[in-house]
Design an enzyme around this catalytic site. Structure first.
Site, PDB file in Angstrom:
ATOM      1  N   SER A  48      -3.338   2.416   2.022  1.00 24.70           N
ATOM      2  CA  SER A  48      -2.464   2.121   0.845  1.00 24.70           C
ATOM      3  C   SER A  48      -2.600   3.332  -0.378  1.00 24.70           C
ATOM      4  O   SER A  48      -2.666   4.210  -0.307  1.00 24.70           O
ATOM      5  CB  SER A  48      -2.530   0.776   0.445  1.00 24.70           C
ATOM      6  N   ASP A 165       1.493  -1.974   6.160  1.00 20.42           N
ATOM      7  CA  ASP A 165      -0.008  -1.713   5.151  1.00 20.42           C
ATOM      8  C   ASP A 165      -0.884  -1.703   6.254  1.00 20.42           C
ATOM      9  O   ASP A 165      -1.312  -2.824   6.968  1.00 20.42           O
ATOM     10  CB  ASP A 165       0.277  -3.057   4.057  1.00 20.42           C
TER      11      ASP A 165
END
Length: 289
Positions: A48, A165
């Site tokens: 991320s 993610d």
């Protein structure tokens, strides 16, 4: 995973940079301190925001420019300009604008083979339920995948993958950077550690909120952040870093809230890295060449 590159004749240093939205801006502070102290960075693995900042560093963007870019995201105009809201069953944001923004910074066709130091970026594949580690191909594809917070960004469709993610499965990828060839692993975890709380007692650490969204989204993110924290702690036991850094960040810095506090986050990262310098130097001295 690609084979490790030939290491230099000294202990090699790998950074594992964790995800956490605006809280990940603390990684800039860590990079500044390591650079200032002449501590080499041979490998980076990030998830991320950790993957985004790792990419900007690995393309050779100067740290002062990375810092300026981070601070520019704090303006309401910048945030609104990147938010292509189109509510659907799979997410609130299409993600095309923010992908185009980062493509303009790193180059739409830049590949992992062009990065120095070598970089790995972690995403999660919804089709297989497994993590996907990007070390080849276009960097922008990896960034769009690793930033795709479920419920916020639409999953990124790439070939046989449906990517979200990477933090869901591996938020601070110590094992990845160790596998790249690092003999000394420095990890920075920017999410709260809920294990400090005791059930039934007032929490020392409160779950983070998205802010400005219906409660169902805030509850979803709180649940996800609690699960990510627990999984990260277990992964740290399985693949412990030589040095773990946990910066003291304000609790009102969250996934999206807090980009207007970029300076606060960067300073927190610097302070935590400076406090960790004795441990970093000790790990470098003890590591085999």
């Amino acid at each position: 995973m690609t084979p490790p590159t030939t290491p230099p004749a000294r202990p090699t240093v790998g950074l594992a940079l964790g995800g956490g939205g605006a809280r990940g801006l603390a990684h800039i502070g860590l990079l500044k301190v390591l650079t200032r102290e002449g501590i080499p960075i041979d490998y980076i693995a990030g998830t991320s925001m950790g993957g985004i900042l790792g990419a900007l560093y690995s393309i050779g963007m100067p740290l002062d420019q990375i810092e300026a870019e981070a601070k520019s995201l704090g303006s309401r105009r910048s945030m609104l300009g990147l938010a292509d809201i189109q509510i659907s069953q799979t997410g609130l944001l299409r993600g095309a604008r923010i992908q185009a923004h980062f493509a303009s910074l790193i180059g739409a066709e830049r590949t992992f083979a062009e990065l120095t130091p070598p970089l790995a970026i972690v995403a999660s594949d919804m089709n297989s339920g497994r993590e996907v580690i990007f070390q080849e191909g276009r960097v922008i594809d990896a960034l769009r995948a690793t930033m795709s917070v479920p419920g916020v960004f639409r999953p990124y469709e790439l070939g046989p993958y449906r990517l979200v993610d990477g933090g869901i499965l591996n938020n601070v990828p110590t094992n990845i950077v160790r596998g790249m060839g690092a003999t000394v692993v420095i990890a920075q975890d920017v999410l709260p550690h809920y294990s400090l709380n005791v059930p039934g007692e007032p929490p020392l650490i409160s779950p983070m909120a998205l802010g400005g969204l219906p409660r169902v989204y805030n509850d979803f993110w709180q649940i996800e952040s609690i699960m990510i924290s627990a999984i990260t702690e277990l992964r740290m036991i399985m693949s412990p870093p030589d040095v773990l850094i946990w910066p003291n960040l304000p609790m009102n810095m969250g996934l999206f809230l807090g980009f207007d506090q970029a300076r606060v986050g960067i300073i927190a990262g610097e302070e935590a890295a400076e406090q960790a310098l004795p441990r970093i130097r000790a790990a470098l001295s003890a590591a085999p060449e």
